[in-house]
Scaffold this active site. Structure first.
Site: not given
Ligand code: 6V0
Length: 315
Positions: A14, A84, A92, A124, A147, A152, A155, A179
């Site tokens: 991802g 997503a 979340r 998330n 993670s 948090d 923060r 989280h």
């Molecule tokens: P983004 O920018 O939409 O990136 C997500 C990526 O995942 C995209 O490039 C998609 O193409 C890819 N993707 C989707 N399906 C698949 C799959 N089956 N195999 C491989 N890749 C795939 O989202 P962003 O990077 O902003 O966030 C990613 C995730 O991290 C989300 O669920 C957020 O909610 C989460 N976060 C978690 C945090 C934490 O502290 N745990 C903090 C911030 C975001």
């Protein structure tokens, strides 16, 4: 002759905002010699690998490539950031159906090649996804964890440090539980320079901390950032880098990662964050901090919120 290990390999599944930012943080840290980027959007993964690769002359040697799950084979750590992210106004927990579906599709494929890697969940709702990843993989709770509230907690430390006019690294204080909205700020064990944080404020002539305000600012930080710029990624990227470092350098660092909790504070069969020793084995030992009755109750409430969602998604 035993084959010599060819340096540290980290895979990121991802490569969106979080995955790419984590790749950048890991790359400039110098901790890995190979970074594999995997995304359903191959062009995106390839573009990120090309962009990062162009920094070769400024950093320690590293091979940054985009690839498939098969290319992740032999990874010391797989960081899972596929899925997503929150849109303005979304919690979340609202993401759960979409991201569970992605996990169910991609984790079994990944496990064909990475059953020995440490799997760090970031997508998330991270606690629910960590629980699901443990169930899908059947791997031990030391090997698959999330993670959690590492971000948090950072923060929280930043808020307290600003108020106390001290380096955040001299603040010891934890956010535990989900989280997300039900997370818990542990005030009873918050210290600066080894003394209770309120005592520290007294010594410095500062008014008592407005606990409700600080906890609220920490809890809503992501919403406020998303409202302004659409997503959060830099600080979480450094949280990921910090966890990877603790693993790869066998640091025995205490970090609030999310993992399976059983028979602790009256909580069973749930993934949430507690201060935990992170080392070369992954998520090693949870530290059972003394908590006040109210803190414990809040933690159990957080577990309850998560368990409801876990049940709803069929795990
Ligand atoms: P983004 O920018 O939409 O990136 C997500 C990526 O995942 C995209 O490039 C998609 O193409 C890819 N993707 C989707 N399906 C698949 C799959 N089956 N195999 C491989 N890749 C795939 O989202 P962003 O990077 O902003 O966030 C990613 C995730 O991290 C989300 O669920 C957020 O909610 C989460 N976060 C978690 C945090 C934490 O502290 N745990 C903090 C911030 C975001």
């Amino acid at each position: 002759m035993v084959e010599k290990k060819k340096g540290v390999k980290i895979a990121i599944v991802g490569v969106g905002l979080v995955g790419a930012s984590a790749a950048f943080a890991i790359m400039i840290s110098g901790m890995a010699s190979q970074l594999v980027l995997v995304d359903v959007n191959k062009d995106k993964a390839e573009g990120e690998a090309m962009d990062l690769g162009d920094a070769a002359a400024f950093i320690k040697p590293i091979n940054v490539m985009y690839g498939t799950y098969a290319d992740c084979q032999g990874a010391d750590i797989v960081v899972f950031t596929a899925g997503a992210n929150q849109k303005p106004g979304e919690t979340r927990l609202d993401l759960v159906q979409k991201n569970i579906a992605i996990l169910k599709e991609s984790l079994p494929q990944l496990l064909k090649y990475c059953s020995e890697s440490i799997i760090l969940m970031v997508s998330n709702p991270v606690d629910v996804l960590t629980y699901a990843a443990l169930k899908i993989s059947g791997l031990p709770a030391s090997q698959v964890f999330g993670s959690g509230t590492v971000l948090d907690t950072s923060r929280f430390k930043a808020e307290l440090a600003e108020y106390c006019q001290v380096d955040p690294r001299n603040v010891h204080a934890y956010i535990v539980g989900e989280h997300g909205d039900s997370e818990v700020a542990l005030w009873s064990t918050a210290t600066v320079a080894g003394i209770d944080i309120e005592q520290y404020c007294q010594q410095r002539g500062l008014a008592p901390i407005d606990r409700q305000l600080v906890a609220e600012r920490v809890r809503t930080a992501a919403y406020e950032i998303i409202k302004r710029k659409g997503a959060t990624y830099y600080a979480v990227a450094l949280s990921i880098k910090r966890i990877c470092e603790a693993i790869l350098r066998n640091e025995n660092s205490i970090l609030t990662v999310s993992g399976l909790v059983n028979n602790l504070y009256g909580i069973e069969h749930c993934c949430l964050s507690l201060p935990t020793i992170v080392n070369g084995t992954g998520r090693s030992k949870v530290i059972a901090l003394p908590m006040t009755v109210r803190e414990e109750e809040a933690l159990r409430n957080s577990a309850q919120v998560l368990k409801e969602i876990i049940k709803q998604v069929g795990f």
